[in-house]
Write an enzyme that holds these catalytic residues in place. Structure first.
Site, short mmCIF file in Angstrom:
data_model
loop_
_atom_site.label_atom_id
_atom_site.label_comp_id
_atom_site.label_asym_id
_atom_site.label_seq_id
_atom_site.Cartn_x
_atom_site.Cartn_y
_atom_site.Cartn_z
N GLY A 308 0.82 -1.20 0.00
CA GLY A 308 0.00 0.00 0.00
C GLY A 308 0.86 1.25 0.00
O GLY A 308 1.92 1.32 -0.64
N SER A 309 0.42 2.27 0.76
CA SER A 309 1.08 3.59 0.72
C SER A 309 2.49 3.60 1.29
O SER A 309 3.19 4.62 1.17
CB SER A 309 0.22 4.62 1.44
OG SER A 309 -0.98 4.84 0.72
N ILE A 310 2.94 2.50 1.92
CA ILE A 310 4.35 2.41 2.33
C ILE A 310 5.24 2.63 1.11
O ILE A 310 6.33 3.22 1.19
CB ILE A 310 4.65 1.03 2.96
CG1 ILE A 310 3.84 0.83 4.25
CG2 ILE A 310 6.13 0.85 3.21
CD1 ILE A 310 4.27 1.68 5.41
#
Length: 588
Positions: A308-310
């Site tokens: 995801g946004s990592i």
């Protein structure tokens, strides 16, 4: 005549059967004494077992401790061993009781219920002896009463790191044919199945157990004139001890905290930000040592997942290096990921730093598409610079053993932009927010945060510092090692990323601000939410960060693979940060 003929036939058959039996007996006694049947049964050893009572002091297999020497899977300390024949004899029980400061009846009761040699217990637990108590008891020289160091198997509190063992005759033959031929190890020795038990197996495998042996008659009474004998392998340096880098108390606290907040599928990993040593590794569901390939066997910390946004950290690093962002540039974060509709979460016009802290998808889909116009492999290259596609666990050659690894199940991450996706804005947009073909391990994410915290220098993650002999000398020391350090981000890029990561917690609108801004340590990090598959109701939630932000000591990544709205990762993160502050760095 017919009767005579039949008699001869019967005699011939009888002689053939008798000959087969004699040949079979001769084969067993002369040739197969130590390797009978396909299971390699040692008939001599088995016959001795029938005539002895014995107590195993230790199995001979190596064991594991934390960084301070605290046992992780077995304990090894002085204990009082009592043989069952004592109940039929008079022995100076009062002298032993006086040394231990216990009631005589407690000792007599233990012996009266014993059918085989036992360790003396008090209040349901093994009575640990002091060194002087052990010396005084042995000076009494009472047959059947002995004080010795005894190995006790305990709960394995780091099962996914340590792994499990099992008996596998074929595997012993395959791995240790030379040692078997020399008689150094038994065909029935346990071998490592997973984790460090598997990768360190050549150093850990038993070369014979140590035990106390007493010869008995058919009534299990001691044969006159015989005393208990100490039987041990010829190698006095075994069992070995693996000194891991984890901290036992932190490991226990992290395990309990994840369960307390309701994370049942996921895990957490903590690294020392300066040394890159592993402090804690917890994977859930729990590992069942009796079913090593069943539910909970997978180590989620070294298994690749959708980040995801990592992954926006990677896009940000590439955008910084290629000067695609400027301080006052604004991005329309009312637009959705693809820029063709409104986003349900209306954020307005945001700067690059605000976009990062509030996790605006549109900003990073736009930047990723611009970056791929420069280089079609740019996202893969920057993921590699940050260590996300490498195996980051310690790996190296030890003596003649090649590629000994601390995390044998570790998977590589991947960032794949397929040729058909080049120029496809929608496909690149999905990749930019860590979906589609992006997979990384929590261990690699923790290593990436540690790399950023150190200004760009990449190190392998150590799970063990050394392996020691029984006498305390070092067999193997695992040095700190760099990982693919020629491909790394610049110090300037690391500094900019540090500012962005800090904004996620520090800025009032940052995604981690509500739960982490008032933590006892200042925290820098990134949240990430990802769809696990086609079903958008199945989500994964991450928080990856380091603290204190100004002078990092710890890196921690927490993963919830069954995220359903409640942000359990941040709740657990806060609790663990408070624990580390209070117990290791606070003034309370």
């Amino acid at each position: 005549m017919l009767i005579q003929k039949r008699t001869i036939q019967v005699l011939v058959i009888f002689m053939l059967i008798l000959s087969v039996l004699i040949i079979r007996l001769a084969y067993v006694q002369l040739f197969a004494t130590h390797h009978y049947s396909k299971n390699d049964i040692d008939l001599v050893a088995e016959s001795i077992k029938q005539r002895t009572q014995s107590f195993v002091l230790h199995s001979g297999r190596g064991y594991f401790s934390d960084r301070r020497g605290e046992p992780l899977d077995v304990d090894y300390y002085p204990s009082l061993i009592l043989f069952p024949f004592l109940k039929d004899q008079k022995w100076p029980v009062h002298e032993v009781a006086n040394i231990l400061d216990v009631n005589e009846d407690a000792l007599l009761k233990e012996v009266s219920n014993a059918k085989e040699p036992i360790v003396f217990h008090m209040n349901g637990e093994r009575r640990k002896l002091k060194e002087d108590e052990m010396t005084k008891i042995n000076q009494l020289k009472i047959p059947g009463v002995y004080a010795q160091y005894v190995q006790e198997r305990t709960e394995n509190i780091a099962p996914h790191l340590i792994g499990v063992t099992g008996e596998n005759v074929e595997e012993v033959k395959r791995r240790y044919s030379d040692q078997l031929a020399n008689g150094n190890i038994s065909i029935h020795a346990e071998v490592g199945v997973s984790g460090m038990q598997r990768s360190f197996d050549p150093f850990l495998i038993s070369q014979g157990d140590a035990k106390l042996v007493y010869f008995v008659d058919n009534l299990q009474q001691p044969l006159f004139g015989f005393d208990v004998k100490y039987s041990a392998p010829a190698n006095p340096y075994h069992p070995t001890q693996v000194v891991t880098t984890i901290d036992k108390q932190t490991q226990l606290y992290v395990t309990n905290t994840l369960k307390d907040v309701g994370i049942s599928n996921g895990g957490a990993v903590i690294l020392d930000a300066k040394t890159n040593d592993l402090i804690s590794l917890v994977s859930l569901p729990n590992f069942n040592i009796n079913s090593p390939f069943g539910i909970g066997a997978e180590n989620q910390i070294v298994t690749s997942h959708t980040p995801g946004s990592i992954f926006k950290i990677v896009v940000a690093a590439a955008a910084i290096d290629h000067n695609l962002t400027h301080k006052f540039d604004l991005f329309d974060c009312d637009k959705n990921l693809y820029g063709d509709d409104e986003e349900p979460r209306q954020l307005g016009m945001l700067t690059f730093e605000e976009s990062f802290s509030q996790s605006c998808n549109y900003t990073f889909s736009y930047l990723a598409n611009e970056l791929l116009k420069i280089d079609q492999q740019i996202l893969h290259k920057y993921a590699q610079k940050l260590g996300l596609t490498d195996q980051v666990g310690w790996i190296g050659d030890v003596y003649r053993l090649e590629e000994i690894t601390h995390f044998p199940e570790e998977e590589r991450g991947k960032v794949t932009v397929e040729e058909k996706d080049i120029g496809d804005y929608y496909a690149i947009a999905q990749t930019s927010i860590g979906q589609k073909n992006v997979r990384v391990t929590p261990l690699a994410v923790a290593n990436m945060l540690a790399t950023i915290a150190r200004g760009g220098e990449k190190h392998q993650v150590r799970g063990s510092s050394k392996i020691k002999y029984e006498n305390g000398t070092t067999v193997v020391e695992f040095p700190k090692q760099l990982v693919n350090n020629e491909e790394r981000i610049s110090t300037y890029t690391a500094m900019r990323l540090q500012q962005l990561l800090r904004s996620v917690v520090k800025m009032e609108e940052g995604t981690a601000n509500p739960l982490l801004h008032s933590a006892p340590y200042s925290i820098a990090g990134k949240t990430g939410t990802a769809e696990k598959g086609i079903n958008k109701n199945e989500m994964t939630h991450w928080f990856a960060g380091y603290f204190p932000a100004e002078d990092p000591k710890y890196v921690m990544v927490i993963l919830d693979l069954d995220h359903k709205g409640e942000v359990k990762t941040l709740k657990a993160y806060r609790k663990i940060v408070e624990f580390l502050y209070k117990n290791y760095d606070g003034n309370e």
